[in-house]
Design a protein around this motif. Structure first.
Motif, short mmCIF file in Angstrom:
data_model
loop_
_atom_site.label_atom_id
_atom_site.label_comp_id
_atom_site.label_asym_id
_atom_site.label_seq_id
_atom_site.Cartn_x
_atom_site.Cartn_y
_atom_site.Cartn_z
N GLN A 54 35.62 19.86 6.20
CA GLN A 54 34.90 21.07 5.79
C GLN A 54 34.99 21.27 4.27
O GLN A 54 34.00 21.64 3.63
CB GLN A 54 35.46 22.30 6.51
N VAL A 58 32.03 21.34 1.26
CA VAL A 58 31.90 22.38 0.23
C VAL A 58 31.85 21.75 -1.16
O VAL A 58 31.01 22.11 -1.99
CB VAL A 58 33.07 23.40 0.33
N TYR A 59 32.73 20.78 -1.41
CA TYR A 59 32.73 20.10 -2.71
C TYR A 59 31.42 19.34 -2.92
O TYR A 59 30.86 19.36 -4.02
CB TYR A 59 33.92 19.15 -2.84
N GLN A 61 28.53 20.01 -1.83
CA GLN A 61 27.43 20.93 -2.10
C GLN A 61 27.58 21.62 -3.45
O GLN A 61 26.58 21.83 -4.15
CB GLN A 61 27.34 21.98 -0.99
N HIS A 62 28.81 22.01 -3.84
CA HIS A 62 28.97 22.88 -5.00
C HIS A 62 29.60 22.21 -6.22
O HIS A 62 29.49 22.76 -7.33
CB HIS A 62 29.77 24.12 -4.60
N THR A 133 31.72 29.50 -8.08
CA THR A 133 31.01 29.31 -6.82
C THR A 133 31.83 28.46 -5.85
O THR A 133 31.94 28.77 -4.66
CB THR A 133 29.63 28.66 -7.07
N LEU A 134 32.40 27.38 -6.36
CA LEU A 134 33.23 26.50 -5.53
C LEU A 134 34.39 27.30 -4.92
O LEU A 134 34.63 27.23 -3.71
CB LEU A 134 33.75 25.33 -6.36
N ARG A 136 34.68 30.49 -4.45
CA ARG A 136 34.19 31.50 -3.51
C ARG A 136 33.95 30.86 -2.13
O ARG A 136 34.31 31.43 -1.10
CB ARG A 136 32.91 32.14 -4.05
N HIS A 137 33.38 29.68 -2.11
CA HIS A 137 33.11 29.01 -0.83
C HIS A 137 34.39 28.48 -0.18
O HIS A 137 34.52 28.50 1.05
CB HIS A 137 32.07 27.91 -1.02
N ARG A 139 37.29 29.92 -0.54
CA ARG A 139 37.90 31.17 -0.04
C ARG A 139 37.33 31.51 1.33
O ARG A 139 38.07 31.78 2.27
CB ARG A 139 37.63 32.32 -1.02
N ALA A 140 36.03 31.47 1.47
CA ALA A 140 35.38 31.81 2.75
C ALA A 140 35.79 30.82 3.84
O ALA A 140 36.06 31.23 4.99
CB ALA A 140 33.87 31.81 2.57
N LEU A 141 35.88 29.55 3.52
CA LEU A 141 36.27 28.55 4.50
C LEU A 141 37.70 28.77 4.99
O LEU A 141 37.97 28.76 6.19
CB LEU A 141 36.14 27.14 3.90
#
Length: 163
Positions: A54, A58-59, A61-62, A133-134, A136-137, A139-141
């Motif tokens: 996961q 994220v990496y 994509q961002h 942005t990275l 933030r994503h 954190r959400a994961l």
């Protein structure tokens, strides 16, 4: 660099010897050590990362520019021995280079993990808006996965005694 008048028993580099010019560093360390003193290099690597797939997504994509080189995804780094033993031995001022490694695991809270990510060189090179942005994503994961992340580490020690 001027070697100190009083020589040391120990020169230590933790997570930093890769920044040292390998044509100069071992000799400078030897100059700072008394005979029998030791040069000790430490390094920590991430070996197994929960949520790796996961996080990798994220990496990709961002922050795709660091995916192939970042160690925070559990990518294997060269060992200290393979990266640094040769120059230490080649300077001719140390005895045999010895190596030890220790495996351990730590579970990080979301905030602990997010606090340390920006300290990695590859993350520091990201533009601020990309890093934000990275993070933030990530954190959400981590939040969606219970708020923690478990990392398997390997700590390596490379050391040699000055002749």
């Amino acid at each position: 660099w001027t070697a100190p008048a009083d020589r040391f028993d120990l020169v230590v580099s933790a997570q930093a010897w890769h920044w040292v010019d390998q044509n100069i560093g071992p000799t400078a360390a030897a100059d700072a050590l008394r005979p029998g003193g030791r040069l000790a290099l430490f390094s920590n690597g991430y070996e197994e990362v929960s949520l790796r797939d996961q996080l990798d997504a994220v990496y990709r994509q961002h922050a795709p520019q660091i995916v192939a080189k970042t160690f925070v995804l559990g990518r294997h780094a060269p060992t200290l021995r393979s990266a640094h033993a040769g120059p230490i031995e080649a300077c001719g001022r140390f005895g045999p280079v010895e190596e030890r490694s220790f495996q351990w695991e730590h579970t990080y809270t979301r905030d602990e993990w997010l606090d340390q990510l920006p300290t990695h060189s590859d993350h520091r090179t990201l533009r601020p808006e990309v890093l934000s942005t990275l993070l933030r994503h990530i954190r959400a994961l981590i939040d969606a996965s219970g708020g923690t992340l478990t990392i398997g580490h390997t700590t390596e020690l490379l050391f040699a005694a000055r002749r």
